[in-house]
Scaffold this motif. Sequence first.
Motif, PDB file in Angstrom:
ATOM      1  N   ILE A 155       1.018  -1.151  -0.028  1.00  0.00           N
ATOM      2  CA  ILE A 155      -0.009   0.170   0.023  1.00  0.00           C
ATOM      3  C   ILE A 155       0.867   1.227  -0.102  1.00  0.00           C
ATOM      4  CG2 ILE A 155      -1.637   1.308   1.501  1.00  0.00           C
ATOM      5  CD1 ILE A 155      -2.838  -1.258   2.222  1.00  0.00           C
ATOM      6  N   PHE A 156       0.610   2.196  -1.001  1.00  0.00           N
ATOM      7  CA  PHE A 156       1.461   3.348  -1.039  1.00  0.00           C
ATOM      8  C   PHE A 156       0.929   4.455  -1.414  1.00  0.00           C
ATOM      9  CE2 PHE A 156       3.588  -0.651  -2.580  1.00  0.00           C
ATOM     10  CZ  PHE A 156       4.945  -0.622  -1.732  1.00  0.00           C
ATOM     11  N   VAL A 157       1.737   5.493  -1.559  1.00  0.00           N
ATOM     12  CA  VAL A 157       1.105   6.740  -1.757  1.00  0.00           C
ATOM     13  C   VAL A 157       1.284   6.958  -3.309  1.00  0.00           C
ATOM     14  CG1 VAL A 157       1.708   9.340  -1.626  1.00  0.00           C
ATOM     15  CG2 VAL A 157       1.275   8.140   0.363  1.00  0.00           C
ATOM     16  N   ASP A 158       0.244   7.804  -4.055  1.00  0.00           N
ATOM     17  CA  ASP A 158       0.401   8.125  -5.550  1.00  0.00           C
ATOM     18  C   ASP A 158       1.104   9.455  -5.425  1.00  0.00           C
ATOM     19  OD1 ASP A 158      -0.227   9.132  -7.870  1.00  0.00           O
ATOM     20  OD2 ASP A 158      -1.819   7.893  -8.369  1.00  0.00           O
ATOM     21  N   GLU A 159       2.375   9.192  -5.811  1.00  0.00           N
ATOM     22  CA  GLU A 159       3.080  10.759  -5.863  1.00  0.00           C
ATOM     23  C   GLU A 159       2.346  11.887  -6.977  1.00  0.00           C
ATOM     24  OE1 GLU A 159       5.305  11.403  -3.975  1.00  0.00           O
ATOM     25  OE2 GLU A 159       5.557   9.701  -2.974  1.00  0.00           O
ATOM     26  N   ASP A 160       1.725  11.402  -7.883  1.00  0.00           N
ATOM     27  CA  ASP A 160       1.326  12.268  -8.757  1.00  0.00           C
ATOM     28  C   ASP A 160       0.074  13.122  -7.846  1.00  0.00           C
ATOM     29  OD1 ASP A 160       3.044  11.710 -11.021  1.00  0.00           O
ATOM     30  OD2 ASP A 160       1.529  10.521 -11.800  1.00  0.00           O
ATOM     31  N   VAL A 161      -0.681  12.221  -7.361  1.00  0.00           N
ATOM     32  CA  VAL A 161      -1.957  12.820  -6.529  1.00  0.00           C
ATOM     33  C   VAL A 161      -1.442  13.643  -5.335  1.00  0.00           C
ATOM     34  CG1 VAL A 161      -3.546  12.378  -4.849  1.00  0.00           C
ATOM     35  CG2 VAL A 161      -3.496  11.053  -7.158  1.00  0.00           C
ATOM     36  N   LEU A 162      -0.223  13.276  -4.866  1.00  0.00           N
ATOM     37  CA  LEU A 162       0.275  14.051  -3.944  1.00  0.00           C
ATOM     38  C   LEU A 162       0.794  15.345  -4.066  1.00  0.00           C
ATOM     39  CD1 LEU A 162       1.422  14.266  -0.767  1.00  0.00           C
ATOM     40  CD2 LEU A 162       3.388  13.009  -1.429  1.00  0.00           C
ATOM     41  N   GLN A 163       1.364  15.475  -5.077  1.00  0.00           N
ATOM     42  CA  GLN A 163       2.071  16.782  -5.914  1.00  0.00           C
ATOM     43  C   GLN A 163       0.798  17.467  -6.053  1.00  0.00           C
ATOM     44  OE1 GLN A 163       5.245  17.699  -5.582  1.00  0.00           O
ATOM     45  NE2 GLN A 163       5.483  15.801  -4.541  1.00  0.00           N
ATOM     46  N   SER A 164      -0.100  17.077  -6.855  1.00  0.00           N
ATOM     47  CA  SER A 164      -1.491  17.785  -7.208  1.00  0.00           C
ATOM     48  C   SER A 164      -1.915  18.418  -6.011  1.00  0.00           C
ATOM     49  CB  SER A 164      -2.464  16.855  -7.811  1.00  0.00           C
ATOM     50  OG  SER A 164      -2.463  17.020  -9.226  1.00  0.00           O
ATOM     51  N   GLU A 165      -2.200  17.921  -4.724  1.00  0.00           N
ATOM     52  CA  GLU A 165      -2.593  18.097  -3.477  1.00  0.00           C
ATOM     53  C   GLU A 165      -1.897  19.257  -3.193  1.00  0.00           C
ATOM     54  OE1 GLU A 165      -5.275  16.917  -1.760  1.00  0.00           O
ATOM     55  OE2 GLU A 165      -5.584  15.094  -2.238  1.00  0.00           O
ATOM     56  N   LYS A 166      -0.564  19.171  -3.220  1.00  0.00           N
ATOM     57  CA  LYS A 166       0.386  20.215  -2.534  1.00  0.00           C
ATOM     58  C   LYS A 166       0.112  21.484  -3.577  1.00  0.00           C
ATOM     59  CE  LYS A 166       3.674  17.454  -0.531  1.00  0.00           C
ATOM     60  NZ  LYS A 166       5.199  16.893  -0.150  1.00  0.00           N
ATOM     61  N   GLN A 167       0.006  21.317  -4.705  1.00  0.00           N
ATOM     62  CA  GLN A 167       0.306  22.187  -5.711  1.00  0.00           C
ATOM     63  C   GLN A 167      -1.271  23.226  -5.704  1.00  0.00           C
ATOM     64  OE1 GLN A 167       1.158  20.896  -9.403  1.00  0.00           O
ATOM     65  NE2 GLN A 167       3.298  20.103  -8.664  1.00  0.00           N
ATOM     66  N   HIS A 168      -2.342  22.429  -5.302  1.00  0.00           N
ATOM     67  CA  HIS A 168      -3.652  22.978  -5.329  1.00  0.00           C
ATOM     68  C   HIS A 168      -4.291  23.092  -4.010  1.00  0.00           C
ATOM     69  CE1 HIS A 168      -2.802  21.925  -9.558  1.00  0.00           C
ATOM     70  NE2 HIS A 168      -3.590  22.883  -9.828  1.00  0.00           N
ATOM     71  N   GLY A 169      -3.627  23.358  -3.004  1.00  0.00           N
ATOM     72  CA  GLY A 169      -4.021  23.073  -1.671  1.00  0.00           C
ATOM     73  C   GLY A 169      -4.201  24.389  -0.902  1.00  0.00           C
ATOM     74  N   SER A 170      -4.243  25.595  -1.603  1.00  0.00           N
ATOM     75  CA  SER A 170      -4.277  26.580  -0.933  1.00  0.00           C
ATOM     76  C   SER A 170      -5.479  26.902   0.022  1.00  0.00           C
ATOM     77  CB  SER A 170      -4.498  27.883  -1.939  1.00  0.00           C
ATOM     78  OG  SER A 170      -3.198  28.078  -2.954  1.00  0.00           O
ATOM     79  N   ARG A 171      -6.623  26.461  -0.253  1.00  0.00           N
ATOM     80  CA  ARG A 171      -7.818  26.630   0.709  1.00  0.00           C
ATOM     81  C   ARG A 171      -7.486  25.792   2.004  1.00  0.00           C
ATOM     82  NH1 ARG A 171     -12.656  28.614  -0.418  1.00  0.00           N
ATOM     83  NH2 ARG A 171     -14.405  28.278   0.874  1.00  0.00           N
ATOM     84  N   ASN A 172      -6.834  24.614   1.881  1.00  0.00           N
ATOM     85  CA  ASN A 172      -6.419  23.994   2.891  1.00  0.00           C
ATOM     86  C   ASN A 172      -5.641  24.521   3.924  1.00  0.00           C
ATOM     87  OD1 ASN A 172      -8.250  21.623   2.837  1.00  0.00           O
ATOM     88  ND2 ASN A 172      -7.117  20.850   1.081  1.00  0.00           N
ATOM     89  N   ALA A 173      -4.563  25.056   3.170  1.00  0.00           N
ATOM     90  CA  ALA A 173      -3.494  25.893   3.948  1.00  0.00           C
ATOM     91  C   ALA A 173      -4.229  27.200   4.701  1.00  0.00           C
ATOM     92  CB  ALA A 173      -2.445  26.377   2.931  1.00  0.00           C
ATOM     93  N   ALA A 174      -5.354  27.895   3.901  1.00  0.00           N
ATOM     94  CA  ALA A 174      -5.832  28.849   4.670  1.00  0.00           C
ATOM     95  C   ALA A 174      -6.537  28.337   5.740  1.00  0.00           C
ATOM     96  CB  ALA A 174      -6.738  29.447   3.749  1.00  0.00           C
ATOM     97  N   MET A 175      -7.163  27.262   5.716  1.00  0.00           N
ATOM     98  CA  MET A 175      -7.743  26.891   6.916  1.00  0.00           C
ATOM     99  C   MET A 175      -7.071  26.383   8.310  1.00  0.00           C
ATOM    100  SD  MET A 175     -10.888  24.265   5.754  1.00  0.00           S
ATOM    101  CE  MET A 175     -10.395  23.726   4.373  1.00  0.00           C
TER     102      MET A 175
END
Length: 312
Positions: A155-175
């Motif tokens: 069971i592993f992390v999907d690195e592409d999804v992880l990078q997408s999460e980080k690049q488009h996580g501004s709203r989560n960062a705001a919270m």
Amino acid sequence: MDWTVKQGFEIEPFLQQLVGEARALPVSGKVADYIPALAQVNPDKVGLALATVEGKLYSAGDSTTEFSIQSLSKILGLVMAMNRIGDSLWQRVHMEPSGLPFNSIVQLEYEHGIPRNPFINAGAILIADVLASHYSASRQAFISFIRKLAGSDQIFVDEDVLQSEKQHGSRNAAMAYLMKSFGNVEGDVDRVLDHYFYQCSVNMTCEQLASSLTFLANRGLQPVTQRVICSRRDAHRVNAILSTSGMYDQSGEFAFTVGLPAKSGVGGGIVAIVPGYGVICAWSPRLNHFGNSCLGMHMITGLAEQLGLSVY
């Protein structure tokens, strides 16, 4: 109770029937696209699995295909946090339905940085803070916890999804920063978000998820290994919050029509807990406007109705 005996029919052919029916339905909903990596998923995948507290596993369709668990990870993070710090957790996150979108910031401001529940994004980020603050390597602790529950090291992390999460996580960062301003996030915000994005990016299959969560259907005890994963009281609490808040703004409707504690994720997965019986996991990537899998809802509803699984 052995429902396969009580109902007088075999479950796996019925799961295959449900998958077939789901695939034949008119196309509705759309794949989550605000995380670009999720938009690349084949929208026609349909999987269904049922793991019972007796250790039986039934599945159909694309039940062994990995997908991004996204918010389904919030269940596992919550259990880890409850085990780690106990009742003090509930001073920092509440257990009430929000009545607002899962990524809303407005309510968080009004309520002084205390999230309504652990299953909206703000609540899950708060849980990530607990884990990042109480484990020296929280990401490794999280993936190890999942692997033990699933009985698999694959069971592993999907690195592409992880990078997408980080690049488009501004709203989560705001919270996260808003909660930090109220003193409710204790750790470094970047580290907290790193853990949060990591857990959302884990890939699992329907079979793995259903099997992993059977302890919630069995009063905290994992049926196959007989390991105590959480206390009976905490299993009750997790199921209670799932019942009121696990399906985003569709939680009330789901309780009304299906009657099971459940959690969805924007990767298209839904898990439903049947206390005393087992766990259902359905997956299909197209989501309705609430963020819940269209075909996943259809299949779980059909299975719950056929077997009479409502907890109410």
